[in-house]
Design a protein around this motif. Sequence first.
Motif, short mmCIF file in Angstrom:
data_model
loop_
_atom_site.label_atom_id
_atom_site.label_comp_id
_atom_site.label_asym_id
_atom_site.label_seq_id
_atom_site.Cartn_x
_atom_site.Cartn_y
_atom_site.Cartn_z
N ILE A 70 24.16 66.82 78.59
CA ILE A 70 24.76 67.90 77.78
C ILE A 70 23.66 68.84 77.27
CG2 ILE A 70 25.98 68.40 75.60
CD1 ILE A 70 27.83 67.47 77.80
N SER A 71 22.50 68.27 76.96
CA SER A 71 21.43 69.14 76.46
C SER A 71 20.94 70.09 77.55
CB SER A 71 20.28 68.32 75.89
OG SER A 71 19.45 67.85 76.93
N ILE A 72 20.95 69.63 78.81
CA ILE A 72 20.57 70.52 79.92
C ILE A 72 21.60 71.64 80.09
CG2 ILE A 72 20.38 70.62 82.44
CD1 ILE A 72 18.91 68.02 82.38
N VAL A 73 22.87 71.25 80.03
CA VAL A 73 23.94 72.25 80.14
C VAL A 73 23.79 73.28 79.02
CG1 VAL A 73 26.43 72.61 79.92
CG2 VAL A 73 25.55 70.67 81.25
N TYR A 74 23.54 72.77 77.83
CA TYR A 74 23.38 73.64 76.66
C TYR A 74 22.22 74.63 76.87
CZ TYR A 74 21.70 74.66 71.91
OH TYR A 74 21.24 75.27 70.77
N GLN A 75 21.09 74.11 77.33
CA GLN A 75 19.93 74.99 77.53
C GLN A 75 20.20 76.04 78.60
OE1 GLN A 75 16.76 72.27 78.43
NE2 GLN A 75 16.78 71.41 76.36
N GLU A 76 20.80 75.63 79.70
CA GLU A 76 21.03 76.59 80.78
C GLU A 76 22.10 77.62 80.41
OE1 GLU A 76 19.00 77.04 83.08
OE2 GLU A 76 17.86 75.20 82.76
N LEU A 77 23.11 77.18 79.68
CA LEU A 77 24.13 78.14 79.22
C LEU A 77 23.51 79.13 78.24
CD1 LEU A 77 27.45 76.18 78.58
CD2 LEU A 77 27.15 78.16 80.06
N THR A 78 22.63 78.61 77.38
CA THR A 78 21.96 79.49 76.43
C THR A 78 21.18 80.55 77.20
OG1 THR A 78 21.80 77.69 74.85
CG2 THR A 78 20.34 79.54 74.49
N ASN A 79 20.48 80.15 78.26
CA ASN A 79 19.76 81.14 79.06
C ASN A 79 20.70 82.17 79.67
OD1 ASN A 79 17.35 79.96 78.53
ND2 ASN A 79 17.30 78.75 80.41
N LEU A 80 21.86 81.70 80.10
CA LEU A 80 22.84 82.62 80.69
C LEU A 80 23.24 83.72 79.69
CD1 LEU A 80 24.87 83.03 83.17
CD2 LEU A 80 26.52 81.81 81.76
N PHE A 81 23.29 83.35 78.42
CA PHE A 81 23.73 84.32 77.41
C PHE A 81 22.59 84.97 76.64
CE2 PHE A 81 27.60 81.61 77.79
CZ PHE A 81 28.40 82.60 78.35
N GLY A 82 21.40 84.93 77.22
CA GLY A 82 20.31 85.71 76.60
C GLY A 82 19.11 84.90 76.15
N GLY A 83 19.20 83.59 76.19
CA GLY A 83 18.01 82.79 75.92
C GLY A 83 17.86 82.31 74.49
N ASP A 84 16.68 81.80 74.28
CA ASP A 84 16.41 81.02 73.09
C ASP A 84 15.91 81.89 71.95
OD1 ASP A 84 16.12 78.77 71.66
OD2 ASP A 84 14.22 78.15 72.56
N LYS A 85 16.54 83.04 71.74
CA LYS A 85 15.97 83.88 70.69
C LYS A 85 17.06 84.46 69.80
CE LYS A 85 16.10 87.75 73.73
NZ LYS A 85 15.73 88.11 75.03
N GLU A 86 16.69 84.64 68.59
CA GLU A 86 17.60 85.27 67.64
C GLU A 86 17.16 86.73 67.53
OE1 GLU A 86 18.95 83.14 64.43
OE2 GLU A 86 20.14 84.91 63.91
N PRO A 87 18.08 87.68 67.76
CA PRO A 87 17.62 89.07 67.71
C PRO A 87 17.18 89.47 66.30
CG PRO A 87 20.00 88.98 67.79
CD PRO A 87 19.51 87.57 67.98
N ASN A 88 16.21 90.36 66.27
CA ASN A 88 15.76 90.84 64.97
C ASN A 88 16.64 92.02 64.57
OD1 ASN A 88 14.39 91.59 62.76
ND2 ASN A 88 12.58 92.34 63.83
N VAL A 89 17.49 91.81 63.59
CA VAL A 89 18.45 92.87 63.24
C VAL A 89 18.02 93.67 62.02
CG1 VAL A 89 20.46 91.73 64.26
CG2 VAL A 89 19.86 91.24 61.89
N MET A 90 16.91 93.28 61.42
CA MET A 90 16.48 93.99 60.22
C MET A 90 15.71 95.26 60.60
SD MET A 90 17.63 92.86 57.69
CE MET A 90 18.92 91.69 57.76
N PRO A 91 15.80 96.30 59.77
CA PRO A 91 15.06 97.53 60.07
C PRO A 91 13.57 97.25 60.20
CG PRO A 91 16.48 97.81 58.15
CD PRO A 91 16.54 96.37 58.50
N LYS A 92 12.96 97.79 61.26
CA LYS A 92 11.54 97.51 61.46
C LYS A 92 10.68 98.37 60.54
CE LYS A 92 12.52 96.50 66.21
NZ LYS A 92 13.88 97.02 65.99
N LYS A 93 11.27 99.43 60.03
CA LYS A 93 10.57 100.29 59.08
C LYS A 93 11.62 100.98 58.22
CE LYS A 93 9.84 104.69 60.79
NZ LYS A 93 11.14 105.32 60.82
#
Length: 444
Positions: A70-93
């Motif tokens: 299940i952890s492999i499925v989880y990791q590969e699905l996560t990659n399918l939807f953009g990977g292991d990152k949380e987008p930075n939504v705060m204003p950069k300046k």
Amino acid sequence: MLDNLKDAVKKFLGSSDYNKAVNDFIKDLQISLIKADVNIKLVNELTTKIKNRLANEKPPSAIERREWFISIVYQELTNLFGGDKEPNVMPKKLPYVIMLVGVQGSGKTTTSGKLALFYRKKGYKVGLVAADIYRPAAYEQLLQIGNQIGVPIYGEPGNKDAIQIAKNGVEKFLKEKYDVVIVDTAGRHGYGEEVKLLEEMKNIYQSIKPDEVILVIDASIGQKAYDLASKFHTASPIGSIIITKMDGTAKGGGALSAVAATGATIKFIGTGEKLDELEVFNPRRFVSRILGMGDIESIIEKIKGIEEYEEIEKKMEEVLTGKTKLTLRDVYKQLNAMRKMGPLNKILQMIPGYNILSQIPEEQLKLGEEKIRKFMNIMNSMTYKELDNPDIIDKSRIKRIAKGSGTTPEEVKELLKQYEMTNNLLKMMRRKKGLAKLFEGRDI
Ligand code: GDP
């Protein structure tokens, strides 16, 4: 959307024949993704990757084979939807100017309001500019939204020059020291108009020079989102994407995976008509949710922790054979793994060859959570040089480190003492081991 995956996971975990369960699950997964309009090529790539990993990787010790799958499925699905990152939504300046583009009906105006509310709740002073001149009602709609969420709207009803309105609005809000200015631009009519949409985007972009351009895409277009997102991504490298109406379509998975495949960042998803129905898009959280496993993160952490322990154990063996020295960096890693996994002595029993580590006295292993936290803070305040060679830490550095980590100099000294004790202990064990080797095979 992708709701049946939850059932597939349940079925998988509950069945008795592992190999059959794996095959059944992969089939269910494929059907589910195709139903959600995920591109068939992506689906095939995903399942091939899962199968390859199953064939070539070995589950870490102390983890159940099913959990590992299940952890492999989880990791590969996560990659399918953009990977292991949380987008930075705060204003950069600050100030920060965001421009929204999207075809008519995609939910652009609503999303402008949602974003304004999001940033206002974060404590920013937000202004909205109504520059959608194609849809006559857009200005009134935004005015209504603005009233609802307490955000001022700039508009020039009757003026047909979108660029001029956008420019005037941004100027006004910047002059009045607003933090975040959101511009709702003109939306072209319907899918297929994206070339004109992007041309228009360029024109407005050049005149107001926003800090970010966001393309709004309706999830119900499914994998057709790929063309739109990739053209946008090429035209606007500072751009990101919001996918709306995730609540109202079965095709959301298709839209998300298609956009992720273009390399563009999906920052938010819209999950309803109400203005607070906007979520920061985190692929990992999204996949946990569709797999219906609240505790999937804990499985992943467990696996990571075990891998870290195995690495530590390898290092300890090297230390014991005199190949290398134990540094505070190793101690840090050890404590970090310990926090994820629980007390070290419990874990030790799961690791093959644990008898080396198990010779460390129990009381050294039983550090309280509070102390671990403190020790880690202290080590976070040290330089890499110091972590690798704690001998160079003098009195004045102890003081500075204590200050930097919100601890006392005594606590810093205690950590250094612990480290020294561990090193001495290791030396002793090394000697013992050496002696044991010397007497190996002799009858004494
Ligand atoms: P625009 O033409 O792109 O500015 O689109 P609007 O903002 O007027 O939105 C079009 C319709 O989609 C409206 O009825 C909105 O309430 C609806 N809408 C927008 N975002 C969402 C969402 O995330 N979920 C749902 N269910 N409806 C949405």
